[in-house]
Write a protein that holds these residues in place. Structure first.
Motif, PDB file in Angstrom:
ATOM      1  N   PRO A 246      75.341 -21.477  24.487  1.00 27.72           N
ATOM      2  CA  PRO A 246      75.092 -21.159  23.069  1.00 27.72           C
ATOM      3  C   PRO A 246      76.362 -21.143  22.234  1.00 27.72           C
ATOM      4  N   ARG A 247      77.497 -20.898  22.841  1.00 28.75           N
ATOM      5  CA  ARG A 247      78.756 -20.929  22.080  1.00 28.75           C
ATOM      6  C   ARG A 247      79.067 -22.353  21.611  1.00 28.75           C
ATOM      7  N   THR A 248      78.700 -23.331  22.413  1.00 29.20           N
ATOM      8  CA  THR A 248      78.854 -24.727  22.003  1.00 29.20           C
ATOM      9  C   THR A 248      77.936 -25.053  20.836  1.00 29.20           C
ATOM     10  N   LEU A 249      76.705 -24.578  20.916  1.00 28.05           N
ATOM     11  CA  LEU A 249      75.755 -24.836  19.838  1.00 28.05           C
ATOM     12  C   LEU A 249      76.210 -24.184  18.540  1.00 28.05           C
ATOM     13  N   ASN A 250      76.774 -22.982  18.627  1.00 30.39           N
ATOM     14  CA  ASN A 250      77.284 -22.315  17.423  1.00 30.39           C
ATOM     15  C   ASN A 250      78.428 -23.112  16.807  1.00 30.39           C
ATOM     16  N   ALA A 251      79.311 -23.656  17.653  1.00 27.32           N
ATOM     17  CA  ALA A 251      80.416 -24.460  17.137  1.00 27.32           C
ATOM     18  C   ALA A 251      79.897 -25.727  16.462  1.00 27.32           C
ATOM     19  N   PHE A 252      78.879 -26.339  17.057  1.00 28.31           N
ATOM     20  CA  PHE A 252      78.276 -27.523  16.428  1.00 28.31           C
ATOM     21  C   PHE A 252      77.732 -27.166  15.052  1.00 28.31           C
ATOM     22  N   ASP A 253      76.991 -26.071  14.970  1.00 30.42           N
ATOM     23  CA  ASP A 253      76.397 -25.675  13.689  1.00 30.42           C
ATOM     24  C   ASP A 253      77.473 -25.374  12.650  1.00 30.42           C
ATOM     25  N   THR A 254      78.593 -24.802  13.075  1.00 26.98           N
ATOM     26  CA  THR A 254      79.688 -24.552  12.143  1.00 26.98           C
ATOM     27  C   THR A 254      80.210 -25.859  11.570  1.00 26.98           C
ATOM     28  N   TRP A 255      80.443 -26.831  12.441  1.00 24.72           N
ATOM     29  CA  TRP A 255      80.892 -28.138  11.949  1.00 24.72           C
ATOM     30  C   TRP A 255      79.856 -28.760  11.021  1.00 24.72           C
ATOM     31  N   ALA A 256      78.597 -28.714  11.406  1.00 26.47           N
ATOM     32  CA  ALA A 256      77.544 -29.327  10.592  1.00 26.47           C
ATOM     33  C   ALA A 256      77.473 -28.687   9.205  1.00 26.47           C
ATOM     34  N   ARG A 257      77.730 -27.407   9.159  1.00 28.88           N
ATOM     35  CA  ARG A 257      77.647 -26.667   7.893  1.00 28.88           C
ATOM     36  C   ARG A 257      78.890 -26.846   7.026  1.00 28.88           C
ATOM     37  N   GLU A 258      80.068 -26.914   7.627  1.00 25.14           N
ATOM     38  CA  GLU A 258      81.318 -26.842   6.879  1.00 25.14           C
ATOM     39  C   GLU A 258      82.070 -28.170   6.784  1.00 25.14           C
ATOM     40  N   LYS A 259      81.589 -29.210   7.419  1.00 28.85           N
ATOM     41  CA  LYS A 259      82.284 -30.501   7.368  1.00 28.85           C
ATOM     42  C   LYS A 259      82.301 -31.039   5.946  1.00 28.85           C
TER      43      LYS A 259
ATOM     44  N   SER B  96      69.785 -34.954  22.421  1.00 28.57           N
ATOM     45  CA  SER B  96      69.672 -35.883  21.291  1.00 28.57           C
ATOM     46  C   SER B  96      68.691 -35.364  20.245  1.00 28.57           C
ATOM     47  N   GLU B  97      67.563 -34.850  20.691  1.00 29.82           N
ATOM     48  CA  GLU B  97      66.569 -34.319  19.753  1.00 29.82           C
ATOM     49  C   GLU B  97      67.112 -33.108  19.021  1.00 29.82           C
ATOM     50  N   TRP B  98      67.795 -32.212  19.728  1.00 25.87           N
ATOM     51  CA  TRP B  98      68.361 -31.001  19.107  1.00 25.87           C
ATOM     52  C   TRP B  98      69.364 -31.374  18.024  1.00 25.87           C
ATOM     53  N   VAL B  99      70.240 -32.329  18.321  1.00 22.94           N
ATOM     54  CA  VAL B  99      71.244 -32.754  17.347  1.00 22.94           C
ATOM     55  C   VAL B  99      70.565 -33.355  16.118  1.00 22.94           C
ATOM     56  N   ARG B 100      69.578 -34.194  16.362  1.00 26.60           N
ATOM     57  CA  ARG B 100      68.919 -34.866  15.241  1.00 26.60           C
ATOM     58  C   ARG B 100      68.189 -33.890  14.324  1.00 26.60           C
ATOM     59  N   GLN B 101      67.739 -32.792  14.856  1.00 29.13           N
ATOM     60  CA  GLN B 101      67.088 -31.778  14.029  1.00 29.13           C
ATOM     61  C   GLN B 101      68.070 -31.112  13.077  1.00 29.13           C
ATOM     62  N   ARG B 102      69.351 -31.175  13.386  1.00 30.06           N
ATOM     63  CA  ARG B 102      70.352 -30.489  12.585  1.00 30.06           C
ATOM     64  C   ARG B 102      71.156 -31.404  11.677  1.00 30.06           C
ATOM     65  N   VAL B 103      71.351 -32.639  12.083  1.00 30.26           N
ATOM     66  CA  VAL B 103      72.181 -33.561  11.317  1.00 30.26           C
ATOM     67  C   VAL B 103      71.473 -34.905  11.239  1.00 30.26           C
ATOM     68  N   ASP B 104      71.215 -35.356  10.040  1.00 30.02           N
ATOM     69  CA  ASP B 104      70.515 -36.627   9.836  1.00 30.02           C
ATOM     70  C   ASP B 104      71.535 -37.759   9.740  1.00 30.02           C
ATOM     71  N   LEU B 105      72.144 -38.079  10.881  1.00 32.69           N
ATOM     72  CA  LEU B 105      73.149 -39.129  10.959  1.00 32.69           C
ATOM     73  C   LEU B 105      72.946 -39.916  12.245  1.00 32.69           C
ATOM     74  N   PRO B 106      73.439 -41.159  12.286  1.00 33.06           N
ATOM     75  CA  PRO B 106      73.402 -41.896  13.560  1.00 33.06           C
ATOM     76  C   PRO B 106      74.097 -41.099  14.662  1.00 33.06           C
TER      77      PRO B 106
ATOM     78  N   SER C  37      70.112 -19.356  25.098  1.00 36.38           N
ATOM     79  CA  SER C  37      70.414 -20.624  24.445  1.00 36.38           C
ATOM     80  C   SER C  37      69.164 -21.163  23.760  1.00 36.38           C
ATOM     81  N   SER C  38      69.366 -21.751  22.578  1.00 37.24           N
ATOM     82  CA  SER C  38      68.256 -22.391  21.865  1.00 37.24           C
ATOM     83  C   SER C  38      68.004 -23.802  22.364  1.00 37.24           C
ATOM     84  N   LEU C  39      68.812 -24.257  23.311  1.00 37.00           N
ATOM     85  CA  LEU C  39      68.650 -25.595  23.863  1.00 37.00           C
ATOM     86  C   LEU C  39      68.608 -25.473  25.378  1.00 37.00           C
ATOM     87  N   ALA C  40      67.399 -25.415  25.922  1.00 34.08           N
ATOM     88  CA  ALA C  40      67.208 -25.198  27.356  1.00 34.08           C
ATOM     89  C   ALA C  40      65.923 -25.878  27.794  1.00 34.08           C
TER      90      ALA C  40
END
Length: 416
Positions: free
Chosen positions: A228-241, A273-283, A217-220
């Motif tokens: 890591p499957r959760t993180l991949n799903a997050f990245d998919t949403w962040a990329r394709e939303k 919180s830090e991991w999410v903020r590195q990927r998506v610049d939103l509240p 996992s990149s978040l540990a």
């Protein structure tokens, strides 16, 4: 006055940019602070006297309140195509309005006919089944109907914890399918009112199941790891939303997730919180959080102290909104804010005090403390929480403050 031939074009461009900014919203309007989510047992099973007491307590110090459109105390809003029944949701929204709440709607879950069931029937055992792809637009249309019915609601979370979006054949979360549903909902709710604010993916940032062999996992951290499957799903949403006005996660921060102790476990909230903020610049919103292991049976003092320490972590991590899951008072690990007769439990006052003294964006000052002592200091107020099993001390404006285990202390500062 002489004008340039480019003036009309510039005017159109300015109007378009202003319109886009209005539709997208600002960070400030998505920083709602600290509140709660209503669930099955939050209101309806209480007496009128208890409900009146709860209403008065919330009205005195209002906060954000969230409610799902189906389940968690609300019936099926569309039992058959085009046949709406909003009676129970109307009741919940009325309570939120009467108590001065900032309303948030969670667009979950889906009527049975959208997921293979019979029209006119509701099988509550299948509540967490996702709509089938051919009904994504039907669910989006229902979301738009909800947005039209409650025009005072500006904030909408899309779905809940990827319920029904786990692909058994690939043994992973289906980020593409969720994002397809999300995009349909995003378009429909924005079409009702471009000022509506929409967020996702509302993923549970959980550890992988025990014994399952997965890629690293990149978040540990010392607190454990996120699947890591959760993180991949997050990245998919962040990329394709299609778009988003805020980003939503939730999670458990306990020894069950891999931490050696409850103090270390709290570090997960900041790390996620830090991991999410590195990927998506939103509240950033935390739609739920849990710090008590299942069935632990903590004392009320321990439970209040640990949840207060979680709020300290959220404030320090620039979280914009965090919602306490208001569950049954009789649960093995209760997370209710009131007794059965409507009397406030200690954490209600904590949430309200955080809204008063530490809303999002509050400038902070350091006191030089470290866990198990969690502290926040603003120019006007200090809150200290000792989640250790020994007494702990801190210095506040030259005065030594000693806290017993599981103590929460508020210290007003001299602003004269």
């Amino acid at each position: 006055m002489k004008t340039s031939s480019t003036t009309p074009l510039l005017l159109v461009l300015v109007l378009v940019l202003v319109g886009c900014a209005s539709a997208a919203g600002s960070d400030e309007q998505n920083e709602l602070g600290w509140g709660m989510t209503h669930t099955q047992w939050g209101i309806d099973q209480r007496t009128p006297e208890a409900i009146a007491s709860m209403t008065a307590q919330l009205t005195a110090r209002p906060m954000v309140q969230a409610q799902s459109i189906m389940g968690w105390g609300v019936g099926n809003p569309e039992p058959a195509p085009g046949e709406f029944d909003f009676a129970s949701l109307d009741g919940r929204m009325s309570f939120i309005r009467r108590s001065g709440g900032i309303p948030v709607i969670t667009l979950c879950c889906a009527p049975d006919w959208m997921k293979g069931g019979e029209e006119g029937e509701t099988d509550w055992s299948r509540l967490e089944v996702a709509p089938s792809p051919e009904h994504y637009q039907d669910f989006a249309d229902l979301a738009a109907e909800v947005a039209r019915r409650y025009p005072d609601v500006r904030h909408f979370m899309v779905w809940n914890e990827f319920k029904g979006f786990f692909n058994e054949s690939t043994n992973t979360w289906d980020g593409e399918a969720y994002t397809e549903l999300y995009n349909a909902v995003y378009d429909a709710v924005k079409q009702v009112n471009p000022a509506n604010q929409i967020g996702g993916p509302y993923l549970d940032m959980a550890a992988p199941p025990p014994g399952l062999s997965l890629s690293p996992s990149s978040l540990a951290g010392s607190w454990g790891q996120v699947d890591p499957r959760t993180l991949n799903a997050f990245d998919t949403w962040a990329r394709e939303k299609r778009g988003a006005d805020f980003v939503v996660v939730d999670g458990i921060a306990t020894v069950e997730e891999g931490a050696p102790d409850r103090v270390t476990a709290l570090a997960k909230l900041s790390a996620v919180s830090e991991w999410v903020r590195q990927r998506v610049d939103l509240p950033l919103w935390w739609a739920e959080w849990y710090v008590e292991p299942r069935g632990a049976g903590w004392s009320p003092a321990t439970r209040t102290a640990m949840n207060t320490a979680a709020l300290v972590q959220f404030v320090r991590s620039d979280v914009a909104t965090a919602l306490f899951w208001n569950s049954a008072p009789s649960a093995s690990s209760p997370t209710d804010l009131w007794t059965a007769d409507g009397q406030p439990l200690p954490f209600l006052a904590v949430l309200q005090s955080f809204n008063e003294w530490f809303p999002p964006g509050t400038p902070l000052q350091e006191l030089g403390t470290a866990p198990p002592l969690f502290t926040l200091a603003s120019p006007r107020m200090v809150v200290l929480v000792n989640v250790g099993d020994q007494s702990a001390t801190a210095t506040v404006d030259g005065t030594t403050v000693t806290l017993a285990p599981d103590e929460v202390r508020w210290v007003a500062r001299d602003t004269s």
